[in-house]
Each structure stands twice: as C-alpha cells, then as structure tokens.
Design a protein around this motif. Structure first.
Motif, PDB file in Angstrom:
ATOM      1  N   UNK A  84       0.862  -0.981   0.089  1.00 27.91           N
ATOM      2  CA  UNK A  84      -0.124  -0.040   0.244  1.00 27.91           C
ATOM      3  C   UNK A  84       1.135   1.630  -0.268  1.00 27.91           C
ATOM      4  N   UNK A  85       1.857   1.570   0.759  1.00 34.43           N
ATOM      5  CA  UNK A  85       2.423   2.516   1.275  1.00 34.43           C
ATOM      6  C   UNK A  85       3.593   2.640  -1.115  1.00 34.43           C
ATOM      7  N   UNK A  86       3.938   1.352  -2.011  1.00 33.97           N
ATOM      8  CA  UNK A  86       4.266   1.839  -3.064  1.00 33.97           C
ATOM      9  C   UNK A  86       3.269   2.303  -3.693  1.00 33.97           C
ATOM     10  N   UNK A  87       2.114   2.910  -3.240  1.00 35.58           N
ATOM     11  CA  UNK A  87       1.179   3.388  -3.886  1.00 35.58           C
ATOM     12  C   UNK A  87       0.207   4.226  -3.454  1.00 35.58           C
ATOM     13  N   UNK A  88       0.155   4.614  -1.645  1.00 33.17           N
ATOM     14  CA  UNK A  88      -0.670   5.913  -1.681  1.00 33.17           C
ATOM     15  C   UNK A  88       0.164   6.667  -0.672  1.00 33.17           C
ATOM     16  N   UNK A  89       1.761   6.410  -0.645  1.00 31.21           N
ATOM     17  CA  UNK A  89       3.292   7.286   0.295  1.00 31.21           C
ATOM     18  C   UNK A  89       3.578   6.488   1.257  1.00 31.21           C
TER      19      UNK A  89
END
Length: 378
Positions: A260-265
């Motif tokens: 998720x951090x790769x997509x939303x920061x």
C-alpha cells in the motif's frame, strides 16, 4: 527477487530463535533471578542502545567497502552466540552481556542487510520488498513464540531448555546467508563516497530522523507490555500466547502495508500508524483488572501498528537517503531509534516503580501523538 526471499528466510529463522527467548526474558530476570523492573529496563535499554550505536558505523563501513554480505553474516553469527550465552546465565549481569552480544549482532547486520534488500528490488518496489521481509520476519516470530510456549509448558518452566533450543534456528539463519549474492550495482559502484555529515543529508531525511527520535522516547521496550499483562493476573504461559497474537497480526499486516505504501505513499501510513500507537498505548494504560480480557485485543492492535509502520519506515529512509549513503542512512535511522530506546526504557522502569504501571503507557501515548503531529507537518 531470490535475494529478497533468502534474506526474508534468514530473518524468519533468526526471529524463531529470538522470539523463543524474548518473551521469557522479563520473567527470567524478575522471577527466576529476582531483578526489579528498573533492572529490566536498564538491561533492555543498555543492550539495545549500545548495540544500536553500531548500526550507523556498520552502514557507513558497508558503503565504504561496497560490501553488504560479509557484515550481514558477522551480525547474524553474533546473535547466535548471544543466545548461547543467555542459556548459561546465572545472574542479571550475564543476561546483560548476552543481550548486548545478541543486539550487537543486530547492530552490525541491520544496515548492510537492508541496503542489500533495497538493491535487490526495483526502486518502485521498495515497500513490497521490505513488507515481504517483515512478513517473513514476523512469521518467524509467530513460530518462535509458539515453540517458546510449547517448550516452557512441557518442561515446567525450564528457561535453559528454551534458550539452548533457540541456538539451532539461529545457526540455520547464518547458513542461509552464504547463498545470498551481492547486488551487482553495489559491487560495481565506483563513485566516491560522500562525506558523512548531518547537514549533508537531505532536509526531509533529517526531519524524519528527528521525529523518529521523538517518537522513540515514548516507545519503551516491549517487555513492559508483557509485564503489564502479568500485573493483570496472567501466567507467563498465557502472556506468551498474547505475545503470539501480537506477532500473528504483525506478520499478516506487514506485506499489505508495504504494498500500500508503494501506491499511496509512506507518509499516510506512518502518520496513521503513530496516531494508532498512541491510542493503543492509552488503552494499555487505562486497563483495570476487572476488564483485563481486553488485553488480548490490545496485543492484536499493537501488532497491527507494528505491521503498518515497521517496514514502511525503512522504505521511507531508503527513498530519502542518497544512493551512495543508503546503508549509512538506514544505519543512522536504526541508531537513532536505539539511542532513544535507552532513556525510554530507563524512564519507563522508574515510572513503573515510582508512579505506577499505567504511567508508562500514558507517557508513550503522549509521545506517539506528538510524533504523529510532527510527521503530518513534514
């Protein structure tokens, strides 16, 4: 990708060894050896802080030598030795020495291993790589805590049996590392290593490191969570199962959080995670013996906080650090966490003794809320 899996399996076996030991240390010290909570806080704080000082130096040495693998192997071997020393301990001073050797191994290996992990994945997949690594690491913790429970209950509380058994998976972890291959882009790098000065680091990285230190001052050793459970009437065997619950949730949350951090920061997850930590610690502080069954849920929620933030923090440092100082940046982050852990655990031990157990968690909740606000402004 093979390196990521091998490094993940190495951490899995190491965490099997570590978590067979870790949940028993507070009871071994306070029940078997008769040490006070303040001594427990001192042992954990000194071991973690002194070992963490090695992390930035190990990272810088790794960047200078362009060698990640050798230091990683040395670090994991030290941790295996620490487990053996713990099995021989007859006083809290030996426990301190064993914990220092074990954590020194972590200090030596963390930065070069994480740099090797980052260099084995594409730049836009750092979150997933660290998330998968943390998931395997936490799966090892689940297995380790389960084995600790089985050994501890089967052999009627024999700490030495558990400590000796933990040496076996620790040695397996060291053996796996010999199959890891050094990342080509690290080996072939020829550019001169930049001077390592605080002001030479990117401003956003410096701010994040400062916020990390602030947060860590309220994030004392997890052994105080285990002691909190004991004060509410649970037996050591049941506390091990609660710690198992924490690790199961931690393992399940780590990879999805990295993805998720790769997509939303990274920032969104970290701000949410720090705020969530504050709420969970407040819950630990507010618990009363009459509703101690809620403790199981709090251990699960604490595992969710760890899964959401642990790998994402490392991915963020990897993103912000200059490529030539990647291991140094990772090591500096780990060192700052370690430096903060000693005063955090020292203060927690004395708050516990002189004010009360709840005060430890109220203080942690306040620091978590301040850090979440600081990161929100970054």
């Amino acid at each position: 990708m093979l390196n990521v899996i091998l490094l993940g399996l190495t951490s899995l076996f190491t965490d099997i060894a570590s978590e067979m030991v870790y949940p028993l240390v507070p009871f071994f010290l306070t029940v078997r050896l008769g040490a006070s909570p303040a001594v427990l806080g001192t042992v954990e704080g000194v071991a973690e802080s002194l070992a963490s000082l090695l992390k930035v130096f190990s990272g810088y040495l790794s960047d200078r030598l362009r060698d990640r693998k050798t230091l990683t192997i040395v670090g994991y071997a030290c941790s295996a030795l620490g487990k053996l020393l713990l099995a021989l301990a007859a006083g809290w001073g030996v426990v301190l020495g064993a914990r220092v050797v074990d954590r020194a191994g972590k200090g030596i290996r963390t930065a070069p291993r994480d740099a090797l992990l980052a260099e084995s994945a594409a730049d836009d997949r750092h979150g997933r790589a660290f998330g998968l690594h943390r998931a395997l690491d936490s799966l090892g913790a689940v297995i380790g805590v389960t084995l600790a429970y089985l050994f501890f209950t089967r052999y009627t509380g024999d700490y030495a049996i558990v400590f000796l058994a933990s040496v076996v998976p620790a040695l397996v972890a060291v053996g796996l590392l010999f199959f890891v291959r050094e990342a080509t882009k690290a080996r072939n790098a020829t550019s001169e290593l930049p001077s390592f000065r605080w002001r030479a680091l990117p401003a956003r990285l410096r701010w994040f490191l400062a916020i990390t230190l602030l947060f860590t001052l309220g994030n004392s050793s997890n052994t105080f969570l285990l002691l909190r459970s004991k004060t509410l009437g649970y037996t050591p065997a049941t506390v091990i199962l609660q710690y198992l619950t924490f690790n199961v949730v931690y393992a399940l949350a780590s990879y999805p959080a990295g993805w998720l951090s790769d997509h939303v920061g990274r920032k969104v997850l970290l701000v949410s995670g720090y705020a969530f930590y504050s709420a969970v610690y407040l819950g630990f502080g507010l618990l009363q013996p009459s509703h101690h069954t809620m403790l199981w849920g709090l251990f699960a929620l604490y595992g969710l906080y760890m899964g959401v933030t642990d790998g994402v923090e490392k991915a963020l440092v990897t993103d912000l650090a200059p490529a030539a100082l990647r291991a140094t940046g990772i090591g500096l982050h780990a060192t700052i966490v370690g430096i903060g852990l000693f005063p955090a655990s020292f203060v927690a031990g004395h708050l516990w003794e002189h004010v009360g157990p709840a005060a430890v968690f109220y203080f942690g909740a306040a620091m978590g809320a301040i850090a979440a606000a600081g990161l929100l402004l970054l």
